[in-house]
Design an enzyme around this catalytic site. Sequence first.
Site, mmCIF file in Angstrom:
data_model
loop_
_atom_site.group_PDB
_atom_site.id
_atom_site.type_symbol
_atom_site.label_atom_id
_atom_site.label_comp_id
_atom_site.label_asym_id
_atom_site.label_seq_id
_atom_site.Cartn_x
_atom_site.Cartn_y
_atom_site.Cartn_z
ATOM 1 N N SER A 111 0.836 -1.208 0.000
ATOM 2 C CA SER A 111 0.000 0.000 0.000
ATOM 3 C C SER A 111 0.870 1.256 0.000
ATOM 4 C CB SER A 111 -0.962 -0.036 1.185
ATOM 5 O OG SER A 111 -1.876 1.028 1.138
ATOM 6 N N ASP A 246 -3.066 5.912 -3.364
ATOM 7 C CA ASP A 246 -1.891 5.324 -2.737
ATOM 8 C C ASP A 246 -1.282 4.305 -3.697
ATOM 9 O OD1 ASP A 246 -3.907 3.431 -2.598
ATOM 10 O OD2 ASP A 246 -3.309 2.682 -0.639
ATOM 11 N N ASP A 248 -1.361 1.037 -4.155
ATOM 12 C CA ASP A 248 -2.126 -0.035 -4.788
ATOM 13 C C ASP A 248 -3.530 0.390 -5.194
ATOM 14 O OD1 ASP A 248 -2.954 0.047 -2.057
ATOM 15 O OD2 ASP A 248 -3.698 -2.004 -2.189
ATOM 16 N N ASP A 250 -6.244 1.685 -3.706
ATOM 17 C CA ASP A 250 -7.497 1.464 -2.985
ATOM 18 C C ASP A 250 -7.845 2.618 -2.046
ATOM 19 O OD1 ASP A 250 -5.646 1.037 -0.957
ATOM 20 O OD2 ASP A 250 -6.554 -0.844 -0.253
#
Length: 477
Positions: A111, A246, A248, A250
């Site tokens: 993340s 961010d 990734d 999400d």
Amino acid sequence: MSSTRLAAVIIADSGIAFGTSGARGLVEQFTDEVCAAFSVAFISAMQSSFDVKRIAIGMDRRPSSPAMVAACTGAAHAMGIEVDDYGVLPTPALALQAMTNGIPCIMITGSHIPFDRNGIKFYRPDGEITKQDETAILRSTAPMPAEILPVRNDVSDAANETYARHFTSWFIGEPLKGWRIGLYQHSAAGRDLNAHILTELGADVVVLGRSETFVPVDTEAVSEEDQAKGRAWAKQHQLHALLSTDGDGDRPLVGDETGTWQRGDVVGLLCAQALKIEALAVPVSCNTAIEACGAFRQIERTRIGSPYVLASMAALNKQFDSVAGFEANGGFLLGSDLKADNRELAALPTRDALLPALTLMIAAAQRGMRLSQLFSGLPLRYTASDRLKDFPTQQSNALLAKWQSAPEKMQEALGLAAPIKAVNTIDGLRATLENNDIVHFRPSGNAPELRCYCESDSQAQASALVQKSLASLAALA
């Protein structure tokens, strides 16, 4: 790898634990053997409830991610499981594709944390794993296969295509035509996909800040450098909005026409309003404007972490037709299918960055409003957060337990301007003062850090309260 070792023993020896969003640790902890062990334990746990013949896998742009994918793929093959490799893509895109196909999936991502760390997220065929699933993985009695060879399969773009259709079939036509949107790409997994979707919806996309080295963008604690970039970009390019995510994809980072990055929980609140959501599940750390706006029939407050939000959403789905959740980081979880004007938006019960960002931009464009006007219509409650690093978890827990039993000691230690009138212990210690300011401390789940979330009647007051509280804590250390 010896067949006599159990997956759970290898995982335990690695020192890697589950945090609020998957298993995370230092890159050197995620050896081939450890990644394989997590895969074996996860697949075995899924096989106890589902007929698992194949899994999906994806990753972010961290330098360590490809090798971790290869180790996980090799473990699956050793168990006789086929693997659909979707390469670099946003976590919600992988989750949507896997749910569409009715198969489990593994996402390699850390993340927003620095590149010297990484992580693994796991999804059941019906969505994110539960806390019970985490326990099953950590306690797995599955033996390791005798031979595991790390390998990569051919990469498919099908998941990216499915994710794009998810939005272009809901937001029909070109609702963002005439809008110039700055896309802060950095090293985000979905940077090119996001540009494609925005263009399909009619936006004029200005690519900004693209980086081939990993950039750890934290949507809950936007750096002063990124705040300055936002203001400069908005002015230079005459933008209607800014968008980033961010690592990734999400968690969204949404900026208005002034280049001001908006808080994720306020973005989630406005998205839920626009989608006419009836019932919400949100962590205790989210802005109290959620209750004050009066837009929802029921609001459930949970511990911090998507598994807790999802558990609460599942209960709400038994009572309401439209259910959603979001977190302070802005990740939006859609718990039920939505229908409107012969259009349907499938439920995606995992954090998603694009749905809230697109919903707000399109709502403003359709009303002929500036994006900042949407935010100005909410109750005037402002939040800020930061963290104190190198603060041992044991010390944090002892201090918060002391303050829970004697709130006046907390007021004295932090020099708070008003007495504490209420204490909430859903997750950490959240104190509401008589002037309605809020100070919330919570030990990090995967690092020796103490997080601080504050709320007040102005952004300046909320930010000052965070800094004063953390400075007082540092003095106690």
